[in-house]
Scaffold this motif. Structure first.
Motif, PDB file in Angstrom:
ATOM      1  N   SER A  51       0.759  -1.266   0.000  1.00 12.09           N
ATOM      2  CA  SER A  51      -0.151  -0.023  -0.081  1.00 12.09           C
ATOM      3  C   SER A  51       1.022   1.240   0.070  1.00 12.09           C
ATOM      4  CB  SER A  51      -0.848  -0.138   1.188  1.00 12.09           C
ATOM      5  OG  SER A  51      -1.981  -1.168   1.334  1.00 12.09           O
ATOM      6  N   ILE A  52       1.850   1.160   0.719  1.00 14.24           N
ATOM      7  CA  ILE A  52       2.887   2.463   0.641  1.00 14.24           C
ATOM      8  C   ILE A  52       3.482   2.504  -0.597  1.00 14.24           C
ATOM      9  CG2 ILE A  52       4.759   3.533   1.856  1.00 14.24           C
ATOM     10  CD1 ILE A  52       4.139   1.579   4.283  1.00 14.24           C
ATOM     11  N   LEU A  53       3.727   1.454  -1.130  1.00 15.92           N
ATOM     12  CA  LEU A  53       4.618   1.569  -2.320  1.00 15.92           C
ATOM     13  C   LEU A  53       3.784   2.007  -3.447  1.00 15.92           C
ATOM     14  CD1 LEU A  53       7.195   0.935  -3.734  1.00 15.92           C
ATOM     15  CD2 LEU A  53       6.739  -1.205  -4.231  1.00 15.92           C
ATOM     16  N   GLU A  54       2.644   1.694  -3.758  1.00 13.63           N
ATOM     17  CA  GLU A  54       1.341   2.082  -4.292  1.00 13.63           C
ATOM     18  C   GLU A  54       1.261   3.566  -4.179  1.00 13.63           C
ATOM     19  OE1 GLU A  54      -0.906   1.723  -7.794  1.00 13.63           O
ATOM     20  OE2 GLU A  54       0.652   0.171  -7.063  1.00 13.63           O
ATOM     21  N   ALA A  55       1.049   3.999  -3.001  1.00 10.43           N
ATOM     22  CA  ALA A  55       1.044   5.416  -2.814  1.00 10.43           C
ATOM     23  C   ALA A  55       2.015   6.230  -3.242  1.00 10.43           C
ATOM     24  CB  ALA A  55       0.657   5.632  -1.502  1.00 10.43           C
ATOM     25  N   LEU A  56       3.329   5.856  -3.111  1.00  9.01           N
ATOM     26  CA  LEU A  56       4.353   6.467  -3.683  1.00  9.01           C
ATOM     27  C   LEU A  56       4.584   6.431  -5.141  1.00  9.01           C
ATOM     28  CD1 LEU A  56       6.966   5.305  -0.873  1.00  9.01           C
ATOM     29  CD2 LEU A  56       6.184   7.688  -1.163  1.00  9.01           C
ATOM     30  N   MET A  57       4.348   5.336  -5.714  1.00 14.30           N
ATOM     31  CA  MET A  57       4.662   4.979  -7.125  1.00 14.30           C
ATOM     32  C   MET A  57       3.940   5.720  -8.165  1.00 14.30           C
ATOM     33  SD  MET A  57       5.513   1.151  -7.282  1.00 14.30           S
ATOM     34  CE  MET A  57       6.307   0.814  -8.951  1.00 14.30           C
ATOM     35  N   THR A  58       2.497   5.873  -7.820  1.00 18.63           N
ATOM     36  CA  THR A  58       1.685   6.570  -8.546  1.00 18.63           C
ATOM     37  C   THR A  58       2.026   8.018  -8.952  1.00 18.63           C
ATOM     38  OG1 THR A  58      -0.202   4.902  -7.993  1.00 18.63           O
ATOM     39  CG2 THR A  58      -0.867   7.135  -9.221  1.00 18.63           C
ATOM     40  N   PRO A  59       1.995   8.828  -7.957  1.00 18.03           N
ATOM     41  CA  PRO A  59       2.470  10.157  -8.310  1.00 18.03           C
ATOM     42  C   PRO A  59       3.840  10.494  -9.061  1.00 18.03           C
ATOM     43  CG  PRO A  59       2.307   9.904  -5.887  1.00 18.03           C
ATOM     44  CD  PRO A  59       1.801   8.718  -6.671  1.00 18.03           C
ATOM     45  N   THR A  60       4.788   9.480  -8.245  1.00 15.62           N
ATOM     46  CA  THR A  60       6.012   9.697  -8.726  1.00 15.62           C
ATOM     47  C   THR A  60       6.399   9.247 -10.122  1.00 15.62           C
ATOM     48  OG1 THR A  60       6.908   9.154  -6.601  1.00 15.62           O
ATOM     49  CG2 THR A  60       8.674   9.314  -8.235  1.00 15.62           C
ATOM     50  N   SER A  61       5.680   8.252 -10.615  1.00 12.29           N
ATOM     51  CA  SER A  61       5.686   7.599 -11.918  1.00 12.29           C
ATOM     52  C   SER A  61       5.038   8.691 -12.910  1.00 12.29           C
ATOM     53  CB  SER A  61       5.159   6.277 -12.189  1.00 12.29           C
ATOM     54  OG  SER A  61       5.817   5.531 -11.380  1.00 12.29           O
ATOM     55  N   GLN A  62       4.076   9.366 -12.470  1.00 13.67           N
ATOM     56  CA  GLN A  62       3.520  10.315 -13.324  1.00 13.67           C
ATOM     57  C   GLN A  62       4.444  11.522 -13.551  1.00 13.67           C
ATOM     58  OE1 GLN A  62      -0.415  11.080 -11.380  1.00 13.67           O
ATOM     59  NE2 GLN A  62      -1.572   9.441 -12.365  1.00 13.67           N
ATOM     60  N   GLY A  63       5.087  11.818 -12.416  1.00 13.33           N
ATOM     61  CA  GLY A  63       5.840  13.130 -12.403  1.00 13.33           C
ATOM     62  C   GLY A  63       7.071  12.864 -13.347  1.00 13.33           C
ATOM     63  N   PHE A  64       7.625  11.799 -13.346  1.00 14.94           N
ATOM     64  CA  PHE A  64       8.838  11.460 -14.190  1.00 14.94           C
ATOM     65  C   PHE A  64       8.337  11.382 -15.884  1.00 14.94           C
ATOM     66  CE2 PHE A  64      10.922  10.588 -10.449  1.00 14.94           C
ATOM     67  CZ  PHE A  64      12.335  10.865 -10.864  1.00 14.94           C
TER      68      PHE A  64
END
Length: 782
Positions: free
Chosen positions: A365-378
């Motif tokens: 859950s933590i990883l998914e919360a981190l990955m979604t906005p980070t991947s969108q930003g990159f």
């Protein structure tokens, strides 16, 4: 306010905190030095980066400059100020632009580390009301701050003085907000990875000190900037006309340690001083802010002196310590491994149960919360880079010539440091929400993770731009004409995008692992402390006295706790890499460097497009280069024609404060040099807006220019024939190449190697679209 009676207790409290901290720092310094030497000898580098890294990206440049209003607390008036953001991201406020160009001392220097940017007076009043409990103005009373416009910009700090600005339009407010946020982001990111001993020793010492006070989890005030050079203020900035110099090495630690002291000191000050404050609620609030700022400065001066002395002592002992490490490296490693095995046998069973019950179920859950906005930003970084290069290519096709290429490349080279153009990338990360996880794992704020990811985005953008311009510079000598230039730009863009995809995947996976550790390790340490921490002292006897400076029981214990959860974190990130939506390369995919000489190119002299291709036989003298920098060679360039208010040139030459001098008989046809009251400013703004509705005073970004086959008389010379660029697909998506509009042949091998279009391949720019006055033509200009 007179704080003489408080000096002694403040100095006593500061000395006590610094004494405990410096003890922690001395211990951590030996461990950090050992780790640094061991890393140097053994080496343990990760994947080789494909993109080049620029060493000095902003030399002789100004990030931004422009005019805004500042509220002067001393005389309670609003004044027009010329604000300059130099390459070190400090905010420097001058009386006006002429004062800056004449190299007169600035009025205010602001170090924005630890500040928050507020765009609403209500937001500010809410923070102010909560800073001093029991002091809240009654409804209907005048607030602590009146703003003459509806577009304020307030810099708020929990300890230091606050700064109040306003502009005239919402567009200006958004632009200045992006600039200020970039300053805060940069100044908060003061832990340099180049410092292999001092930085880890300092951060570990801060963490150990806070844990000794039962304070676990992230800390927002671990912020500062150790790389600033030149003109810098102490914490919170300073007023007056002097230049405040600080040591680059001590600026970051002194700021952080001041925050550490204030965190403990402020509650005591509220209890002691709060009941003594007199007057209306607004006056008490204003007095409290001034007291907090004054105490913060007192703490800073004492903190800087004590920390500098402790650091100098460690540096003095470093040669002897390093000699011992190099001589006894094997014995130290053996001793540490023996200690770790004993601690592991005691701690690991308890840690594994805690991980299984309290951490493992939440990692995904933590990883998914981190990955979604980070991947969108990159992905947005990739999109912005692609669009800027494609727009440049099409503009060069329409306008032609090497001169236009030079003009665009000078602007493109600083794309990563353009706060407004990068804002769409940064905003993706602002969507990060940990919801209930934030409370469960004692994460005080997500801003630590947001700002770190945004710094990575900026670095990846600059690496991509620098790699592109290095490869293009290498190709220029081989080109025959405009068509060859178009094909080369497109081929190089495709190569750089492949490199970006690989590097951004590596950076993101590292960021995810670090963030997961930063969230879970403090939680585990807090959970295990009641049963484990008290038993650690018995392990001290396992360390040889000669090696006691390089091996600490507390650090070894934390490494064992880290190992208990590291396997689950690595597995979670590895599984996430398989999910196509996040555009991560699998760990088994290795992109071999297909440009063996590329990194050698990056070691050469930095490219100066204007100087190299301007046709001038001689290099620009250093004095002229400095003068050019003083003429505001800004990363963001505005079409600002005049200052919002007339400059009183005589006032600049007076030794006294120019703000107290007003023209005796102002010209009725000219706005006042600087209106005093709120009503006067509003009236002046209204006149200014009516007088020039299409070009309000103040800094503005260039507007979109409709495409046209010929330059128009009312369009700047740099705005010629422009066409909308095709959208760039997300990396890894099942869509045509990013250059689908260019019709270039390319290899389908994306992850394991890199092949570019063959020299004879067809590569032609898309035909100009039929645009009208309402078309989507965009000027690719800073």
């Amino acid at each position: 306010p007179c704080l003489t009676w408080l000096c002694s207790p403040i100095a006593e409290k500061t000395g006590k905190v610094l004494g405990e901290f410096c003890r922690c720092y001395k211990e951590q310094y030996g461990v950090a030095l050992f780790n640094s030497v061991r890393y140097e000898i053994e080496g343990n580098g990760g994947p080789q980066a494909q993109l080049l890294h620029r060493k000095v990206p902003l030399e002789d440049h100004v990030i931004y400059s422009g005019n805004l209003f500042q509220y002067i607390e001393e005389n309670k008036k609003w004044r027009n100020r010329f604000c300059v953001v130099p390459h070190n991201y400090g905010l420097v406020l001058y009386e006006n632009k002429l004062a800056y160009e004449r190299d007169l001392p600035p009025r205010v220097l602001v170090n924005s580390a630890g500040y928050k940017i507020l765009t609403s007076v209500d937001q500010y009043l809410e923070l102010v009301n909560s800073s001093l409990p029991g002091v809240t103005p009654k409804s209907g009373h005048s607030p602590i701050l009146k703003c003459p416009t509806d577009f304020p910009l307030i810099l708020w700090h929990p300890y230091a003085r606050h700064y109040y600005f306003c502009v005239m339009t919402g567009k200006e407010q958004e632009k200045w907000r992006a600039v200020f946020q970039d300053c805060v982001r940069h100044c908060n990111n003061g832990i340099s990875e180049d410092s292999k001993v001092e930085a880890p020793a300092f951060t570990d010492a801060v963490r150990m000190y806070r844990q000794s006070k039962e304070q676990y989890g992230t800390w927002d005030m671990l912020c500062g900037n150790e790389t600033q050079v030149g003109t810098r203020p102490p914490p919170g900035g300073g007023g007056g006309g002097g230049r405040a110099e600080q040591s680059p090495q001590s600026l970051l630690p002194s700021q952080v340690l001041s925050n550490l002291v204030m965190e403990e000191l402020l509650p005591e000050l509220r209890t002691t001083i709060g009941p003594r404050l007199k007057g209306k609620a607004q006056e008490r609030q204003r007095t409290w802010i001034q007291i907090s700022d004054a105490v913060y400065r007192m703490v800073y001066e004492q903190t800087k002196a004590q920390y500098d002395a402790a650091m100098a002592k460690c540096e003095q002992e470093r040669p002897q310590m390093e000699s011992t490490i190099r001589t006894d490296m094997d014995q130290i490693i053996t001793s540490k491994e023996h200690l770790a095995s004993k601690i592991r046998a005691f701690v690991l069973p308890k840690a594994e149960v805690c991980v299984r019950n309290h951490v493992q179920p939440y990692i995904s859950s933590i990883l998914e919360a981190l990955m979604t906005p980070t991947s969108q930003g990159f992905a947005e970084v990739r999109e912005v880079f692609f669009k800027e290069v494609t727009d440049m290519n099409m503009n060069i096709v329409n306008e032609g010539g090497l001169e236009k290429l030079v003009e665009y490349m000078e602007k493109l080279s600083h794309l990563a440091f353009h706060p407004v153009k990068m804002q769409s990338c940064y905003e993706k990360m602002d969507q990060l929400k940990l919801e209930g996880l934030q409370q469960r794992f004692d994460v005080s704020s997500t801003s630590v993770f947001k700002q770190r990811a945004q710094i990575h985005m900026r670095q990846q953008m600059d690496d991509a731009v620098y790699t592109f311009e290095t490869l293009l510079h290498q190709e220029l000598g081989k080109l025959q004409g405009k068509d060859d230039l178009c094909k080369s730009i497109q081929r190089i863009l495709e190569r750089v995008l492949k490199k970006y995809d690989y590097d951004s995947s590596t950076v993101r996976k590292k960021f995810f692992r670090e963030a997961l550790l930063q969230i879970t390790i403090p939680f585990l340490l807090k959970k295990l402390a009641p049963t484990c921490k008290g038993e650690l002292a018995k392990f001290q006897e396992l360390i040889f006295e000669d090696f006691a400076s390089f091996i600490l029981v507390e650090n070894t214990y934390e490494e064992v706790v880290l190992q208990s959860v590291m396997k689950d974190i690595m597995q979670a990130v590895k599984e996430a890499a398989v999910q196509r939506k996040h555009n991560l390369y699998r760990d088994s995919m290795v992109m071999h460097n297909s440009d063996p000489n590329l990194h050698l190119l990056g070691e050469g002299i930095p490219i100066d497009w204007g100087e190299e291709y301007s046709g001038q036989p001689e290099a620009e003298p250093a004095a002229d280069k400095r003068r050019r920098a003083k003429q505001v060679v800004s990363v963001i360039q505005d079409d600002e024609g005049v200052l919002p208010y007339k400059v009183d040139a005589e006032a600049l030459l007076q030794p006294g404060s120019p703000e107290l001098r007003e023209p005796e008989e102002p010209d009725p046809g000219v706005p006042p040099s600087s209106p005093d009251g709120v009503e006067e400013i509003r009236e002046a703004l209204a006149k200014e807006s009516l007088g020039d509705a299409d070009d309000p005073s103040g800094a503005r970004m260039p507007q979109a220019v409709p495409a046209s086959p010929l330059p128009r008389a009312d369009v700047p010379s740099e705005a010629r024939v422009l066409h909308a660029a095709p959208a760039s697909p997300a990396p890894g998506a099942e869509t045509p190449s990013p250059s689908a509009g260019m019709a270039c042949h390319q290899s389908s091998d994306k992850e394991t190697g890199e092949e570019v279009a063959p020299p004879g391949g067809e590569c032609s720019p898309p035909q100009p679209a039929d645009t009208t006055e309402g078309g989507e033509g965009v000027q690719t200009e800073f």
